[in-house]
Scaffold this active site. Structure first.
Site, mmCIF file in Angstrom:
data_model
loop_
_atom_site.group_PDB
_atom_site.id
_atom_site.type_symbol
_atom_site.label_atom_id
_atom_site.label_comp_id
_atom_site.label_asym_id
_atom_site.label_seq_id
_atom_site.Cartn_x
_atom_site.Cartn_y
_atom_site.Cartn_z
ATOM 1 N N GLY A 69 0.813 -1.206 0.000
ATOM 2 C CA GLY A 69 0.000 0.000 0.000
ATOM 3 C C GLY A 69 0.849 1.260 0.000
ATOM 4 C CB THR A 70 4.078 2.097 1.633
ATOM 5 O OG1 THR A 70 3.579 2.005 2.971
ATOM 6 C CG2 THR A 70 5.103 3.213 1.559
ATOM 7 C CB SER A 194 -2.447 -1.802 2.288
ATOM 8 O OG SER A 194 -1.373 -2.647 2.584
ATOM 9 C CG HIS A 196 -0.999 -5.421 5.678
ATOM 10 N ND1 HIS A 196 -0.526 -4.611 4.677
ATOM 11 C CD2 HIS A 196 -0.817 -4.742 6.825
ATOM 12 C CE1 HIS A 196 -0.076 -3.489 5.204
ATOM 13 N NE2 HIS A 196 -0.238 -3.533 6.510
ATOM 14 C CB CYS A 320 6.156 7.478 25.447
ATOM 15 S SG CYS A 320 5.785 9.016 26.292
#
Length: 460
Positions: A69-70, A194, A196, A320
């Protein structure tokens, strides 16, 4: 062990597993070849493309399969910008797009293009009017996600698509999070997704480009996938991706209603069970399976590890949990609390008992993490003293500056000031968010040696 991170990667759907195993036996040959094995592979590829195109709502010859997808986003943005270079070099995106979109925007800007980021409201939703106002005569492309990957807010794609149509600007929609639930409405020009994310195998993306949209691939072109995704396709994975997409869409309406009820339970119960929590994202216009909340005085990484020890897999957009200690760009754009952020995204088939157990475990886990950090108890402290209190938190990372602010606040009189010195970027977001949650006045910030001074006035 309950897996509650389907927004990152959904478990492989049974149909995908079956299709993958069958295609490994039948689809191993090169679909570009004319001999028997190649023809068999080509039939599988064509069938997969037709099934995926039907789910997307486009013609089969408008859709290609990419390695991820990227990759679909990067190629789609670059190709559309290059195809409309004569129109201009202006790109419009929302401030909460996936990082893959923002990375492409940064590359475009570094190459001499211009980029406008459209702001969102506190729920993470972009205003259609604000998006339309960002379009210019030299705008080559607009990009908008169908739903946000961190907080689940659904975007007004149809309204933005209409504004883009009136301006003569193509709209690329990142449908990674929503395509498994429903087709994307509106007159979009390009679409990516994408596999997945809906229970297909990893390594398969979709890129749809409507006929008539000017598009120029920005890589060496070969004869495969209309020149838009060169190289030998992972045919078994493609077949499994298309088969699972069709399967999940057949189940989508019933499963969405079931998961939405479970998410509603989490949204309602978490603030009741855990003090000092903010549930973020749009309460109504959202994905059915996703809820995100942020806990004051909690280190996000410690909270995720503690939940993992209790058997729950969740994710976080908290600063964090990032190796760079940079707050989530989505939460930053929304102006909400970034510390102690938890995203729960339920996979299909999640049992109500698993959600009940999560709600039973969560209060103790949060209390444990807060205790380890020395966080103040809810409602602790009483006003006393006079003048301005200064809290030196330089060199300390989230959520320590906010914890120390809360401790000192009990010593400030009504109307008094507390100033926190911090060099942590997250403090710029989390201290105003703390004020919003606790009904206190955020006065502002000023630079000081070694960091920034953030000043808060006690209202009550």
């Amino acid at each position: 062990m309950p897996y509650f991170d389907a927004a990152s990667a959904a478990p492989l759907h049974p149909v995908a597993r079956q299709a993958l195993l069958a295609a490994l036996d039948e689809g191993w040959a090169d679909p570009a070849r004319l001999y028997r094995e190649g023809r068999r592979a080509r039939l599988l590829l064509d069938a997969a493309r037709e099934a995926a195109a039907d789910a997307v709502g486009c013609r089969p010859d408008e859709l290609v399969f990419t390695p991820s997808g990227t990759r679909a986003l990067h190629d789609g943005i670059a190709g559309a910008l290059a195809g409309r270079r004569r129109a201009g070099r202006h790109l419009v995106v929302s401030a909460v797009e996936h990082s893959a979109v923002l990375h492409s925007a940064a590359v475009h800007e570094a190459a001499g293009g211009t980029v406008t980021e459209v702001a969102v409201d506190r729920t993470g939703r972009v205003g259609a009017g604000a998006y339309a106002a960002a379009l210019r005569p030299d705008t080559a492309l607009a990009v908008l996600q169908s739903a946000n990957h961190e907080v689940g807010t659904v975007q007004p794609v149809a309204e933005v698509a209409e504004a883009c149509r009136e301006a003569g600007v193509p709209l690329l929609v990142d449908a990674a999070q929503s395509l498994g639930w429903e087709p994307v409405g509106g007159g979009w020009s390009l679409l990516t997704a994408s596999a997945h994310k809906w229970g297909g195998p990893s390594g398969v993306g979709l890129l749809a480009v409507r006929k008539g949209v000017r598009y120029a691939p920005q890589h060496p072109v070969d004869e495969r996938e209309s020149g838009r995704a060169p190289g030998f396709p992972d045919l078994p994975a493609v077949v499994a991706a298309a088969a699972s997409l069709r399967a999940v869409r057949q189940e989508a309406a019933e499963e969405a209603a079931r998961l939405r009820a479970l998410v509603d339970r989490i949204r309602a119960r978490v603030p009741e069970l855990v003090p000092d929590v903010e549930v973020v994202g749009d309460p109504a216009r959202r994905l059915p399976h996703l809820v995100t909340f942020s806990c004051l005085y909690v280190d996000g990484e410690a909270l995720l590890h503690a939940l993992d020890r209790e058997g729950f897999s969740v994710s976080s957009g908290s600063s964090c949990t990032s190796s760079t200690l940079t707050p989530s760009h989505v939460l930053r754009a929304m102006g909400v609390l970034t510390e102690g952020n938890v995203r729960v995204s339920l996979p299909r088939g999640t049992a109500p008992e698993e959600v009940d157990r999560f709600l039973g475990v969560l209060p103790g886990v949060v209390a444990e993490v807060r205790g380890a950090l020395g966080a103040p108890a809810a409602g602790a402290g009483s006003p006393s003293g006079e003048g301005e209190l200064v809290v030196d938190s330089l060199g300390k990372r989230c959520p320590i500056p906010v914890i120390e602010l809360a401790r000192a606040f009990g010593d400030a009189p009504v109307g008094g000031l507390v100033t926190v010195l911090s060099d942590d970027e997250a403090a710029r977001l989390d201290i105003p968010a703390w004020c919003e949650m606790r009904g206190q006045e955020y006065v502002g910030e000023r630079p000081v040696e070694g960091g920034v001074a953030y000043t808060v006035r006690r209202r009550a």
